[in-house]
Design a protein around this motif. Structure first.
Motif, short mmCIF file in Angstrom:
data_model
loop_
_atom_site.label_atom_id
_atom_site.label_comp_id
_atom_site.label_asym_id
_atom_site.label_seq_id
_atom_site.Cartn_x
_atom_site.Cartn_y
_atom_site.Cartn_z
N MET A 110 -8.04 -55.67 -47.38
CA MET A 110 -6.67 -55.19 -47.18
C MET A 110 -6.29 -54.17 -48.26
O MET A 110 -5.61 -53.17 -47.97
N TRP A 154 -8.56 -60.07 -49.02
CA TRP A 154 -7.61 -59.29 -49.80
C TRP A 154 -8.24 -57.98 -50.28
O TRP A 154 -7.59 -56.93 -50.33
N PRO A 208 -0.64 -49.99 -40.92
CA PRO A 208 -0.92 -50.99 -39.88
C PRO A 208 0.18 -52.05 -39.78
O PRO A 208 0.97 -52.22 -40.71
N GLU A 209 0.22 -52.75 -38.67
CA GLU A 209 0.90 -54.03 -38.60
C GLU A 209 -0.22 -55.04 -38.80
O GLU A 209 -1.21 -54.98 -38.08
N TRP A 210 -0.08 -55.91 -39.77
CA TRP A 210 -1.16 -56.86 -39.98
C TRP A 210 -0.66 -58.20 -40.47
O TRP A 210 0.34 -58.30 -41.15
N PHE A 211 -1.42 -59.21 -40.04
CA PHE A 211 -1.11 -60.60 -40.36
C PHE A 211 -2.32 -61.17 -41.08
O PHE A 211 -3.46 -61.02 -40.62
N ASN A 212 -2.08 -61.80 -42.20
CA ASN A 212 -3.17 -62.42 -42.96
C ASN A 212 -2.88 -63.88 -43.21
O ASN A 212 -1.76 -64.24 -43.58
N VAL A 213 -3.85 -64.71 -42.96
CA VAL A 213 -3.80 -66.08 -43.46
C VAL A 213 -5.21 -66.41 -43.96
O VAL A 213 -6.19 -66.29 -43.23
N TYR A 214 -5.28 -66.72 -45.24
CA TYR A 214 -6.53 -67.02 -45.94
C TYR A 214 -7.60 -65.95 -45.68
O TYR A 214 -7.48 -64.85 -46.19
#
Lengths: 97, 97
Positions: free
Chosen positions: A45, A42, A59-65
């Motif tokens: 980001m 985080w 951006p296009e962004w994907f976060n998991v943990y």
């Protein structure tokens, strides 16, 4: 307006961004960043968000943990531009790569 | 450890979260949030990040410019739990829904 990279510019850009790869079927680049935990992901980001907003290029962004998957492309140009290369470099720098 | 929701709990939860839908082929729920711009989307995500970290329960989310697509499921339980319902409610509240 920023134009799409020429083939020569593209080769130079990709050579200078070893962690990034071209997205199949789309004029875009992608990278997966892995951190120690959500807090660290985080933090990354949040710093990138400030840069992106200042550049007016997001951006296009994907976060998991603790992972962040980023895809960069320039909507207005329908492909990869110098803006994407600048944002990719900023992300690598912020991630300490 | 938080267990997966029973069928009855699931029906109640979904009835109380009208903006959320079940993910096909996976025990998870998803919602797409749309904001005015990146600044507003990022503000939402930042507030949710604090809640998620405090709960030690983190979303899977994808952001591009003013939209945020969220998927919630509990990894440890391999499915939907009360934690997901709580986080979904918190997200709706933060988004002002």
């Amino acid at each position: 307006m920023t134009g799409r990279l020429t083939d020569e510019e593209r080769r130079e850009a990709m050579a200078s961004l070893p962690g990034w790869i071209a997205v199949e079927g789309r004029d875009a680049i992608t990278r997966r960043f892995a951190f120690r935990d959500f807090s660290e992901a985080w933090g990354f980001m949040s710093r990138v968000a400030l840069v992106a907003e200042a550049m007016d290029h997001h951006p296009e962004w994907f976060n998991v943990y603790k992972t962040v998957e980023v895809t960069l492309s320039t909507h207005d140009a329908d492909g990869l531009t110098a803006k994407d290369v600048r944002l990719a470099r900023a992300m690598d720098q912020i991630a300490g790569i």
